[in-house]
Motif scaffolding. Structure first.
Motif, PDB file in Angstrom:
ATOM      1  N   ALA A  56     -58.118   9.590  42.365  1.00 20.84           N
ATOM      2  CA  ALA A  56     -57.686   8.200  42.380  1.00 20.84           C
ATOM      3  C   ALA A  56     -58.873   7.269  42.173  1.00 20.84           C
ATOM      4  O   ALA A  56     -59.920   7.438  42.793  1.00 20.84           O
ATOM      5  CB  ALA A  56     -57.036   7.889  43.729  1.00 20.84           C
ATOM      6  N   SER A  58     -59.588   3.164  42.169  1.00 22.99           N
ATOM      7  CA  SER A  58     -58.996   1.848  42.426  1.00 22.99           C
ATOM      8  C   SER A  58     -58.991   1.023  41.143  1.00 22.99           C
ATOM      9  O   SER A  58     -59.982   1.013  40.401  1.00 22.99           O
ATOM     10  CB  SER A  58     -59.792   1.111  43.512  1.00 22.99           C
ATOM     11  OG  SER A  58     -59.569   1.753  44.749  1.00 22.99           O
ATOM     12  N   ASN A 112     -53.094   8.283  46.783  1.00 21.62           N
ATOM     13  CA  ASN A 112     -54.317   8.301  47.584  1.00 21.62           C
ATOM     14  C   ASN A 112     -54.314   7.087  48.505  1.00 21.62           C
ATOM     15  O   ASN A 112     -54.179   5.944  48.051  1.00 21.62           O
ATOM     16  CB  ASN A 112     -55.524   8.259  46.629  1.00 21.62           C
ATOM     17  CG  ASN A 112     -56.861   8.171  47.321  1.00 21.62           C
ATOM     18  OD1 ASN A 112     -57.128   7.235  48.062  1.00 21.62           O
ATOM     19  ND2 ASN A 112     -57.734   9.118  47.045  1.00 21.62           N
ATOM     20  N   GLU A 166     -66.325  16.850  47.695  1.00 24.08           N
ATOM     21  CA  GLU A 166     -66.846  15.971  46.636  1.00 24.08           C
ATOM     22  C   GLU A 166     -68.320  15.686  46.837  1.00 24.08           C
ATOM     23  O   GLU A 166     -68.722  15.182  47.885  1.00 24.08           O
ATOM     24  CB  GLU A 166     -66.062  14.667  46.626  1.00 24.08           C
ATOM     25  CG  GLU A 166     -66.559  13.702  45.565  1.00 24.08           C
ATOM     26  CD  GLU A 166     -65.706  12.459  45.492  1.00 24.08           C
ATOM     27  OE1 GLU A 166     -64.935  12.346  44.557  1.00 24.08           O
ATOM     28  OE2 GLU A 166     -65.830  11.612  46.387  1.00 24.08           O
ATOM     29  N   GLY A 197     -69.195  15.205  39.455  1.00 22.26           N
ATOM     30  CA  GLY A 197     -70.120  15.645  38.416  1.00 22.26           C
ATOM     31  C   GLY A 197     -69.546  16.628  37.416  1.00 22.26           C
ATOM     32  O   GLY A 197     -70.307  17.231  36.650  1.00 22.26           O
ATOM     33  N   GLN A 211     -61.252  18.253  40.660  1.00 21.35           N
ATOM     34  CA  GLN A 211     -60.863  16.838  40.588  1.00 21.35           C
ATOM     35  C   GLN A 211     -61.919  16.084  39.800  1.00 21.35           C
ATOM     36  O   GLN A 211     -63.108  16.171  40.109  1.00 21.35           O
ATOM     37  CB  GLN A 211     -60.735  16.243  41.991  1.00 21.35           C
ATOM     38  CG  GLN A 211     -60.601  14.730  41.986  1.00 21.35           C
ATOM     39  CD  GLN A 211     -60.081  14.165  43.288  1.00 21.35           C
ATOM     40  OE1 GLN A 211     -59.054  14.604  43.787  1.00 21.35           O
ATOM     41  NE2 GLN A 211     -60.775  13.192  43.839  1.00 21.35           N
ATOM     42  N   GLY A 265     -62.909  12.210  37.924  1.00 21.88           N
ATOM     43  CA  GLY A 265     -62.579  10.794  37.834  1.00 21.88           C
ATOM     44  C   GLY A 265     -63.209  10.185  36.594  1.00 21.88           C
ATOM     45  O   GLY A 265     -62.527   9.746  35.666  1.00 21.88           O
ATOM     46  N   THR A 266     -64.540  10.214  36.572  1.00 23.83           N
ATOM     47  CA  THR A 266     -65.305   9.586  35.494  1.00 23.83           C
ATOM     48  C   THR A 266     -64.823  10.005  34.094  1.00 23.83           C
ATOM     49  O   THR A 266     -64.672   9.169  33.207  1.00 23.83           O
ATOM     50  CB  THR A 266     -66.805   9.941  35.679  1.00 23.83           C
ATOM     51  OG1 THR A 266     -67.225   9.401  36.943  1.00 23.83           O
ATOM     52  CG2 THR A 266     -67.666   9.375  34.575  1.00 23.83           C
TER      53      THR A 266
HETATM   54  C1  LIG Z   1     -64.145   3.665  39.005  1.00 29.41           C
HETATM   55  C2  LIG Z   1     -63.920   4.641  40.141  1.00 29.41           C
HETATM   56  C3  LIG Z   1     -63.137   4.238  41.236  1.00 29.41           C
HETATM   57  C4  LIG Z   1     -62.874   5.142  42.285  1.00 29.41           C
HETATM   58  N1  LIG Z   1     -62.039   4.745  43.312  1.00 29.41           N
HETATM   59  C5  LIG Z   1     -61.687   5.657  44.281  1.00 29.41           C
HETATM   60  C6  LIG Z   1     -60.732   5.316  45.292  1.00 29.41           C
HETATM   61  O1  LIG Z   1     -60.194   4.220  45.314  1.00 29.41           O
HETATM   62  N2  LIG Z   1     -60.411   6.264  46.213  1.00 29.41           N
HETATM   63  C7  LIG Z   1     -60.980   7.528  46.194  1.00 29.41           C
HETATM   64  O2  LIG Z   1     -60.656   8.364  47.059  1.00 29.41           O
HETATM   65  N3  LIG Z   1     -61.891   7.866  45.247  1.00 29.41           N
HETATM   66  C8  LIG Z   1     -62.229   6.977  44.284  1.00 29.41           C
HETATM   67  N4  LIG Z   1     -63.106   7.367  43.282  1.00 29.41           N
HETATM   68  C9  LIG Z   1     -63.564   8.774  43.215  1.00 29.41           C
HETATM   69  C10 LIG Z   1     -62.620   9.596  42.294  1.00 29.41           C
HETATM   70  O3  LIG Z   1     -61.336   9.710  42.853  1.00 29.41           O
HETATM   71  C11 LIG Z   1     -63.122  11.035  42.053  1.00 29.41           C
HETATM   72  O4  LIG Z   1     -63.093  11.773  43.252  1.00 29.41           O
HETATM   73  C12 LIG Z   1     -64.523  11.073  41.475  1.00 29.41           C
HETATM   74  O5  LIG Z   1     -64.583  10.186  40.385  1.00 29.41           O
HETATM   75  C13 LIG Z   1     -64.863  12.489  41.034  1.00 29.41           C
HETATM   76  O6  LIG Z   1     -66.165  12.609  40.595  1.00 29.41           O
HETATM   77  P1  LIG Z   1     -66.626  12.301  39.070  1.00 29.41           P
HETATM   78  O7  LIG Z   1     -66.626  10.822  38.946  1.00 29.41           O
HETATM   79  O8  LIG Z   1     -67.977  12.895  39.012  1.00 29.41           O
HETATM   80  O9  LIG Z   1     -65.627  12.964  38.155  1.00 29.41           O
HETATM   81  C14 LIG Z   1     -63.406   6.457  42.243  1.00 29.41           C
HETATM   82  C15 LIG Z   1     -64.222   6.831  41.145  1.00 29.41           C
HETATM   83  C16 LIG Z   1     -64.472   5.956  40.110  1.00 29.41           C
HETATM   84  C17 LIG Z   1     -65.310   6.414  38.925  1.00 29.41           C
END
Ligand SMILES: Cc1cc2nc3c(=O)[nH]c(=O)nc-3n(C[C@H](O)[C@H](O)[C@H](O)COP(=O)(O)O)c2cc1C
Length: 326
Positions: free
Chosen positions: A18, A20, A68, A137, A172, A191, A193-194
């Protein structure tokens, strides 16, 4: 991965973490429809807003998705009720140890609970308290981060817990070969995000996406704490004018504290409020100069806008190729 996929009800055990403002109905449904598992970021939404977002996502998604929730949200239990009314199958609790009764409330609705485990001891405690799956994480991730790297967490936690429990690894991961490595260590899925933040289906502002495409790993830096009296929640984001000004602000407030011109509570509030609304400004308004452009170190592997289905296909092909080489 089969264990993780069966747990999620998805084709692949690839969660889009997730994010935001980014993880709303469009991206979440696209991820789930492409065989991954999308998760709505509730963030600071009110129960009414979450209700509308879940309904909107249901209308677009043909497959299951999760929600989330941030544990310190003042209306956490109302948000859990919203998820229960919509029969959301998976609730992820983020942002700290789940408060008393929250895991039970989610499970009473029939949903599965996924928690973040920052250490091995807490991982065991969360499983004992009823968590159905864990995410570990590392600090390579974008957004709020802990102090330990993904590789070290994986070595500490997977050998102990992954055979008998469902553990997803995050932080990562930008290439399927890395997924293969964590799966081989026992993870049931991953999981990211990026890697998904700038997908074609993501509503992020074009300038937010451009900032990602331009950036390399070393541009995604953790926020710096200048003075031990002024607590700073560590966040990984692209360095910009905002991150520089945040450092300057801390120095200025620390000086005012030294001179006795502000009280401690007021000083800490000034630091806390510095980033208010800053992620929204970056994601929705495209203010990549003073907004908070949260991004993980894998941002260097994000070079163009691609449909979610293509990103997942690439990750799976890389993962399979890596496993076949062994
Ligand atoms: C722009 C952005 C906003 C995020 N917002 C949340 C959030 O609201 N809640 C949360 O649990 N994790 C948040 N995360 C973490 C992501 O859910 C995810 O676990 C994380 O991006 C994984 O690592 P990675 O960026 O290396 O892929 C956010 C990540 C990014 C890049």
């Amino acid at each position: 991965m089969a264990r993780g996929a069966a747990f999620l009800g998805a084709e692949y055990a690839i969660l889009c973490g997730a994010m935001s403002w980014v993880s709303e109905r469009n991206l979440v449904s696209a991820i789930s429809n492409a065989g991954g598992f999308g998760v709505i970021a509730c963030g600071a939404m009110s129960p009414e807003l979450l209700d509308a977002e879940v309904a909107g996502t249901k209308a677009l998604a043909k497959k299951p998705f999760g929600v989330n929730l941030i544990t310190m949200h003042p209306q956490l239990f109302e948000l859990i009720e919203v998820c229960a009314r919509h029969k959301v199958g998976h609730v992820v609790l983020a942002g700290g140890i789940p408060p008393k009764g929250s895991v039970e409330a989610i499970k009473a609705s029939g949903a599965k609970v996924i928690c973040f485990a920052p250490t091995l001891a807490l991982a065991k405690k969360l499983l004992r308290s009823g968590a159905d799956a864990l995410v570990i994480e590392g600090m390579e991730a974008g957004g709020h981060i802990g102090p330990v790297s993904t590789s070290v967490l994986a070595q500490e936690i997977l050998p102990e817990l992954a055979a008998d429990n469902l553990v997803f690894v995050a932080g990562g991961i930008g290439n399927g070969a890395m997924m293969a490595a964590y799966l081989e260590m026992g993870a049931c899925g991953v999981q990211l995000g990026t890697r998904f933040a700038c997908a074609t289906e993501s509503i992020a502002h074009p300038d937010f996406k451009k900032a990602f495409f331009r950036a390399s790993a070393r541009d995604a830096v953790a926020s710096v704490q200048v003075d031990p009296r002024l607590p700073v929640i560590p966040v990984r984001a692209l360095k910009n004018k905002g991150t520089e000004e945040f450092t300057a602000k801390q120095i200025e407030v620390a000086k005012l504290l030294d001179e006795g011109k502000v009280y401690m509570g007021e000083a800490q509030l000034q630091i806390e409020h510095f980033w208010a609304g800053a992620l929204r400004r970056a994601v929705i308004e495209g203010d990549v100069e003073s907004g908070s452009v949260m991004a993980g170190q894998s941002v260097g592997m994000v070079s163009k806008e691609e449909p979610v289905a293509e990103i997942i296909a690439t990750l799976m092909a890389e993962c399979e190729a890596a496993l076949e080489r062994r």
